[in-house]
Design an enzyme around this catalytic site. Structure first.
Site, mmCIF file in Angstrom:
data_model
loop_
_atom_site.group_PDB
_atom_site.id
_atom_site.type_symbol
_atom_site.label_atom_id
_atom_site.label_comp_id
_atom_site.label_asym_id
_atom_site.label_seq_id
_atom_site.Cartn_x
_atom_site.Cartn_y
_atom_site.Cartn_z
ATOM 1 N N ARG A 154 -99.550 -25.963 83.743
ATOM 2 C CA ARG A 154 -98.364 -25.097 83.889
ATOM 3 C C ARG A 154 -97.317 -25.419 82.827
ATOM 4 O O ARG A 154 -96.910 -24.518 82.095
ATOM 5 C CB ARG A 154 -97.812 -25.168 85.326
ATOM 6 C CG ARG A 154 -96.624 -24.283 85.541
ATOM 7 C CD ARG A 154 -96.403 -23.839 87.002
ATOM 8 N NE ARG A 154 -96.937 -24.679 88.030
ATOM 9 C CZ ARG A 154 -96.370 -25.818 88.466
ATOM 10 N NH1 ARG A 154 -95.225 -26.232 87.941
ATOM 11 N NH2 ARG A 154 -96.939 -26.517 89.414
ATOM 12 N N TYR A 165 -81.253 -2.926 77.138
ATOM 13 C CA TYR A 165 -82.522 -2.645 77.809
ATOM 14 C C TYR A 165 -82.261 -2.458 79.313
ATOM 15 O O TYR A 165 -81.706 -3.334 79.970
ATOM 16 C CB TYR A 165 -83.538 -3.759 77.556
ATOM 17 C CG TYR A 165 -84.744 -3.593 78.435
ATOM 18 C CD1 TYR A 165 -85.499 -2.429 78.379
ATOM 19 C CD2 TYR A 165 -85.088 -4.563 79.363
ATOM 20 C CE1 TYR A 165 -86.578 -2.235 79.227
ATOM 21 C CE2 TYR A 165 -86.166 -4.384 80.211
ATOM 22 C CZ TYR A 165 -86.900 -3.222 80.132
ATOM 23 O OH TYR A 165 -87.957 -3.031 80.982
ATOM 24 N N ASP A 215 -80.667 -10.810 72.437
ATOM 25 C CA ASP A 215 -81.974 -10.165 72.576
ATOM 26 C C ASP A 215 -82.300 -9.568 71.211
ATOM 27 O O ASP A 215 -81.713 -8.564 70.796
ATOM 28 C CB ASP A 215 -81.928 -9.085 73.666
ATOM 29 C CG ASP A 215 -83.281 -8.402 73.876
ATOM 30 O OD1 ASP A 215 -84.133 -8.473 72.978
ATOM 31 O OD2 ASP A 215 -83.466 -7.773 74.940
ATOM 32 N N LYS A 254 -93.472 -6.583 72.424
ATOM 33 C CA LYS A 254 -93.171 -5.537 71.447
ATOM 34 C C LYS A 254 -93.667 -5.937 70.057
ATOM 35 O O LYS A 254 -94.845 -6.117 69.848
ATOM 36 C CB LYS A 254 -91.682 -5.222 71.480
ATOM 37 C CG LYS A 254 -91.078 -5.132 72.871
ATOM 38 C CD LYS A 254 -91.689 -4.044 73.719
ATOM 39 C CE LYS A 254 -90.947 -3.942 75.054
ATOM 40 N NZ LYS A 254 -91.628 -3.189 76.058
HETATM 41 C C1 LIG Z 1 -85.030 -4.936 74.074
HETATM 42 C C2 LIG Z 1 -85.880 -5.309 75.244
HETATM 43 N N1 LIG Z 1 -85.634 -6.466 75.881
HETATM 44 C C3 LIG Z 1 -86.387 -6.857 76.929
HETATM 45 C C4 LIG Z 1 -87.428 -6.082 77.410
HETATM 46 C C5 LIG Z 1 -88.251 -6.555 78.592
HETATM 47 O O1 LIG Z 1 -89.484 -7.018 78.123
HETATM 48 P P1 LIG Z 1 -90.857 -6.987 78.969
HETATM 49 O O2 LIG Z 1 -91.201 -5.558 79.218
HETATM 50 O O3 LIG Z 1 -91.803 -7.721 78.072
HETATM 51 O O4 LIG Z 1 -90.610 -7.719 80.252
HETATM 52 C C6 LIG Z 1 -87.713 -4.880 76.784
HETATM 53 C C7 LIG Z 1 -88.813 -4.022 77.290
HETATM 54 O O5 LIG Z 1 -88.884 -2.843 77.036
HETATM 55 C C8 LIG Z 1 -86.928 -4.480 75.668
HETATM 56 O O6 LIG Z 1 -87.163 -3.309 75.028
#
Ligand SMILES: Cc1ncc(COP(=O)(O)O)c(C=O)c1O
Length: 380
Positions: free
Chosen positions: A51, A103, A176, A201
């Site tokens: 883990r 997001y 982010d 992504k």
């Molecule tokens: C800018 C951004 N941050 C975070 C996330 C969340 O990521 P995940 O879908 O891998 O949990 C996304 C998902 O679309 C995103 O576009």
């Protein structure tokens, strides 16, 4: 691998690791869930249980930390688990300043779930450093969080200036950086204290896994709390996903550079188009955020853009229904181009205009992407 090498070289060779036993240029995937203890009861090799400890995961973490100019990285099972871990690792009670445009899934967690964890969020226009500054409560604000460029309007936040404002009030800055990727922006070098990625992504880039990451500038108490949370809550990435992510990151620089060029070509083509009310892309000169983006994004403005369809919501949905090359799907950052009517995804309370189509450019020929959008819009 030598530290002075260019990031594209580091990524292509995944830090140059080879398998010691066979000389294989791609190291094996480590699948073991447990490890032999030394006869004197120690774990000198640094691996005790799967883990917290996995060599394939650690390899992917080292590559990402190097690309972000960081020291430590923690991979998790999704971008959401990485982001929520960044907030759950804060000291409590925690006041945080977060974007109004970000997001959507994370915004919902911050608004609806975070309060039960002693985390209170103030939502601001994060493209305005004065609004961020005004929302900070010195001594009580633990973190300022920005996403740049931000979903789905691709507004831009000034990382260096926000870091200065946050630090002056004793708060951390979290970024982010999913959309910018380390190819274009390295927030830790601009003063950020933690960088978050949905590795689902661009980092992976092939729409075939979910993963998340936090990257830290050092092994401070905040990093230690995040690492402990990951282990205790089991928010881990499996070794097969880590191996896929390692493979994806080998082509990160090629993909992102192509995607920036394609997005710019599409933005220029549809800017002023008779069926398009507005193109949202920080690469277009004269737009809000362009100058800040030009300063903090290195070699491109990213692969994400949005267009607002002049004839309104139903026409936007109808245009998305007519595409043949673009794939009508959510998510972003893969090799195939995606289109979505974003307001349908976000629903009530979303700041997303209802006439907006979100575009994630892939690595196809931009001429095909433009021609397909032209025919899709022409039906309106
Ligand atoms: C800018 C951004 N941050 C975070 C996330 C969340 O990521 P995940 O879908 O891998 O949990 C996304 C998902 O679309 C995103 O576009």
């Amino acid at each position: 691998m030598e530290k002075h090498l260019q990031p594209g070289t580091i990524a292509a060779q995944a830090l140059g690791d080879v398998d010691e036993a066979t000389g294989a240029v791609v190291p094996p995937i480590h699948v073991a869930s447990t490890f032999i203890r030394d006869p004197d009861n120690q774990y000198r090799k640094g691996f005790a249980y799967g883990r917290p400890d996995n060599a394939t995961v650690r390899h992917a973490e080292r590559v990402l930390a190097a690309l972000e100019c960081g020291s430590e990285a923690l991979l998790t099972g999704s971008g959401m688990s990485a982001a929520t871990m960044a907030f759950l690792a804060l000291e409590r009670p925690a006041h945080i300043v977060v974007p109004r445009v970000m997001y959507w899934g994370l915004k919902l967690w911050l608004a609806e779930d975070a309060p039960a964890h002693g985390i209170e969020a103030t939502f601001v226009d994060a493209s305005s450093t004065s609004e961020i500054e005004a929302a900070i409560r010195p001594g009580r604000t633990r973190m300022v969080w920005i996403e740049t460029p931000a979903n789905p309007l691709w507004s831009v936040s000034d990382i260096a200036e926000t870091a200065r404002i946050a630090h002056a009030a004793g708060a951390r800055l979290g970024v982010d950086s999913t959309i910018a990727t380390p190819v274009l922006t390295r927030p830790l070098t601009l003063g950020a204290d933690v960088v978050m990625h949905s590795a689902t992504k661009y980092l992976n880039g092939h729409s075939d896994l979910l993963a998340g990451a936090l990257v830290f500038p050092g092994k401070d108490a905040y990093f230690e709390r995040a690492a402990r949370l990951r282990s205790r809550l089991g928010m881990i990435l499996g070794p097969f996903e880590a191996a896929l992510l390692l493979r994806g990151m080998r082509t990160l620089h090629l993909r992102v550079r192509h995607q920036c060029g394609a997005a710019m070509a599409i933005a220029r083509h549809f800017d002023g188009h008779p069926r398009v009310a507005e193109v949202l892309y920080p690469g277009l000169p004269g737009r809000a955020g362009h100058n800040v983006a030009a300063r903090q994004m290195d070699g491109g403005f990213g692969g994400m853009l949005s267009i607002r369809v002049k004839a309104g919501e139903q026409a936007a949905i109808a245009a998305a229904a007519r595409v043949k090359v673009w794939k009508r799907a959510t998510s972003l950052g893969g090799v195939e181009s995606l289109i979505e009517h974003r307001a349908s995804v976000e629903g009530a309370g979303s700041p997303c205009p209802t006439d907006l189509l979100r575009l994630s450019t892939g690595i196809e020929d931009p001429a095909d992407l433009i021609a397909d959008l032209e025919q899709a819009l022409a039906g309106n």
